[in-house]
Motif scaffolding. Structure first.
Motif, short mmCIF file in Angstrom:
data_model
loop_
_atom_site.label_atom_id
_atom_site.label_comp_id
_atom_site.label_asym_id
_atom_site.label_seq_id
_atom_site.Cartn_x
_atom_site.Cartn_y
_atom_site.Cartn_z
N LEU A 159 24.52 -83.61 81.16
CA LEU A 159 25.59 -83.38 80.20
C LEU A 159 26.13 -84.70 79.68
O LEU A 159 26.45 -84.83 78.49
CB LEU A 159 26.71 -82.57 80.86
N PHE A 160 26.23 -85.70 80.54
CA PHE A 160 26.69 -87.02 80.11
C PHE A 160 25.77 -87.55 78.99
O PHE A 160 26.25 -88.02 77.95
CB PHE A 160 26.70 -87.99 81.29
N PHE A 161 24.46 -87.51 79.22
CA PHE A 161 23.53 -88.03 78.22
C PHE A 161 23.52 -87.15 76.96
O PHE A 161 23.33 -87.66 75.85
CB PHE A 161 22.12 -88.15 78.81
N TYR A 162 23.73 -85.85 77.13
CA TYR A 162 23.81 -84.97 75.96
C TYR A 162 25.01 -85.38 75.09
O TYR A 162 24.89 -85.47 73.86
CB TYR A 162 23.93 -83.52 76.39
N LEU A 163 26.14 -85.63 75.71
CA LEU A 163 27.31 -86.06 74.96
C LEU A 163 27.09 -87.44 74.34
O LEU A 163 27.55 -87.72 73.23
CB LEU A 163 28.54 -86.09 75.87
N LEU A 164 26.37 -88.29 75.04
CA LEU A 164 26.06 -89.62 74.52
C LEU A 164 25.20 -89.52 73.27
O LEU A 164 25.40 -90.26 72.29
CB LEU A 164 25.34 -90.43 75.60
N GLU A 165 24.27 -88.58 73.27
CA GLU A 165 23.38 -88.39 72.13
C GLU A 165 24.07 -87.71 70.95
O GLU A 165 23.80 -88.02 69.80
CB GLU A 165 22.16 -87.56 72.55
N GLU A 173 27.82 -75.25 71.82
CA GLU A 173 26.66 -76.08 71.49
C GLU A 173 26.08 -76.71 72.75
O GLU A 173 24.85 -76.73 72.94
CB GLU A 173 27.07 -77.17 70.50
N ALA A 174 26.94 -77.21 73.62
CA ALA A 174 26.46 -77.82 74.86
C ALA A 174 25.85 -76.78 75.78
O ALA A 174 24.79 -77.01 76.39
CB ALA A 174 27.61 -78.54 75.57
N THR A 194 30.02 -77.62 85.03
CA THR A 194 29.33 -78.92 84.95
C THR A 194 30.25 -79.99 84.39
O THR A 194 30.21 -81.15 84.84
CB THR A 194 28.06 -78.78 84.09
N LEU A 195 31.09 -79.62 83.42
CA LEU A 195 32.05 -80.57 82.88
C LEU A 195 33.00 -81.06 83.98
O LEU A 195 33.31 -82.26 84.07
CB LEU A 195 32.85 -79.91 81.75
#
Length: 344
Positions: A159-165, A173-174, A194-195
């Motif tokens: 999730l961290f990398f998804y938000l980074l992208e 969406e997430a 997960t958040l």
């Protein structure tokens, strides 16, 4: 990430310095001639310039004079590389405005210590303001305040990398990206769980939300290897990088977030794969133009390891091998992949 320009007419020195500084975490550009370096400075503003003293056509001292006379470049810290016989030139360089010098020969530790000291005096560090590094090429790791983050769950890291992208996303969406096989209610529940785990892994303020949209906190400011790779790739495609820089850049590519099995990660992998193929094409052309056919063959072979159906790379590989008299040119002409055999 501090950016360093190295200028030396000795290609072996350039390669040595580039490898040492790249491994130390710096963004490095190299040039074999001050005139070429002046052209590069039109599109690349470094945090430090390192230059040899004795070079043909324009010395390092003349190069320094031109930088100090340039309004936009005059304040860039400048370090000279000098042999014992050039001590008089070093004194002249310091009078002209050089900030430091490093005697030859030097060890890797000598080089990194001198540069780290100069960058500290200039108020620069190896990491971004938050001290966070996000590494997704060939690995999946976040380093924060000098230590690797211990994630509560693998999905929290994803999730961290998804938000980074994606910068800013809705919860739906997430949820749809990370749990595409789940129904809406279950995916939404998993997202919020997960958040919570992501915040536990970093801090409660790591992810901010407004109007039901979520984003990483702006003060994290992670240094993202994918972003750096794509930035340098864009400059390579514009013709701003030399052959040695291209060689270093293509080695930075790796499988994105190994162990992550989500459609969004596959999309990133596809994007980076195409960028790497483009880079290898640029590198192969540069090597061919420089008469470095063995290098060109290696770049074509690496491209074919990614895309075995690339006809231009098969043709380029066959030509390059034929030029250097390598018997494997016949195999390349027949489109036979022997990749267990290294080109050395």
């Amino acid at each position: 990430m501090p950016r360093i320009l190295v200028v030396d007419d000795d290609s072996a020195i350039l390669k040595l310095v580039s490898v040492i500084l790249s491994r130390a975490g710096h963004e490095v550009r190299t040039s074999t001639h001050p005139v070429e370096a002046l052209d590069l400075l039109k599109v690349f503003t470094p945090d430090l310039v390192i230059s040899d003293v004795v070079m043909p056509y324009m010395t390092g001292l003349e190069f320094l004079e031109k930088l100090r006379a340039h309004e936009q470049l005059s304040a860039i810290p400048f370090m000279l590389l000098s042999s014992h016989a050039e001590r008089g030139d070093v004194r002249r360089g310091m009078n002209l405005g050089a900030d430091d010098y490093l005697p030859k020969p030097f060890t890797p530790q000598d080089l990194t210590t001198a540069i780290d000291a100069r960058l500290r005096r200039a108020g620069l560090t190896l990491q971004g303001e938050s001290g966070m590094q996000a590494k997704g090429l060939g690995t999946a790791q976040v380093v924060w305040q000098g230590s690797a983050v211990s994630w509560v769950s693998r999905k929290a890291l994803e999730l961290f990398f998804y938000l980074l992208e994606h910068k800013e996303v809705t919860s739906w969406e997430a949820a749809e990206a990370l749990w595409p096989e789940k129904d809406e209610a279950r995916a939404s529940s998993l997202f919020h769980t997960t958040l919570h785990r992501l915040r536990r892994s970093l801090s409660n303020e790591a992810v901010v939300s407004a109007n039901r949209r979520y984003a990483l906190a702006s003060d994290l400011n992670p240094e993202y290897d994918v972003q750096r790779f794509e930035l340098l790739a864009a400059q390579a495609e514009q013709g701003s990088l030399g052959l040695e820089e291209l060689r270093e850049l293509v080695t930075q590519y790796g499988h994105y977030l190994p162990g992550t099995d989500s459609p969004w990660a596959d999309d990133v992998r596809s994007r980076l794969e195409q960028k790497q193929l483009s880079l290898l094409g640029v590198a192969a052309r540069a090597a061919t133009e420089a008469g470095r056919d063995r290098d060109a063959a290696q770049f074509h072979q690496r491209a074919l390891a990614i895309d075995p159906m690339s006809e231009p790379d098969w043709q380029g590989l066959a030509r390059a091998l034929d030029t250097i008299g390598d018997p494997r040119a016949r195999l390349a002409a027949q489109r036979e992949a022997w990749w267990a055999v290294d080109l050395d």
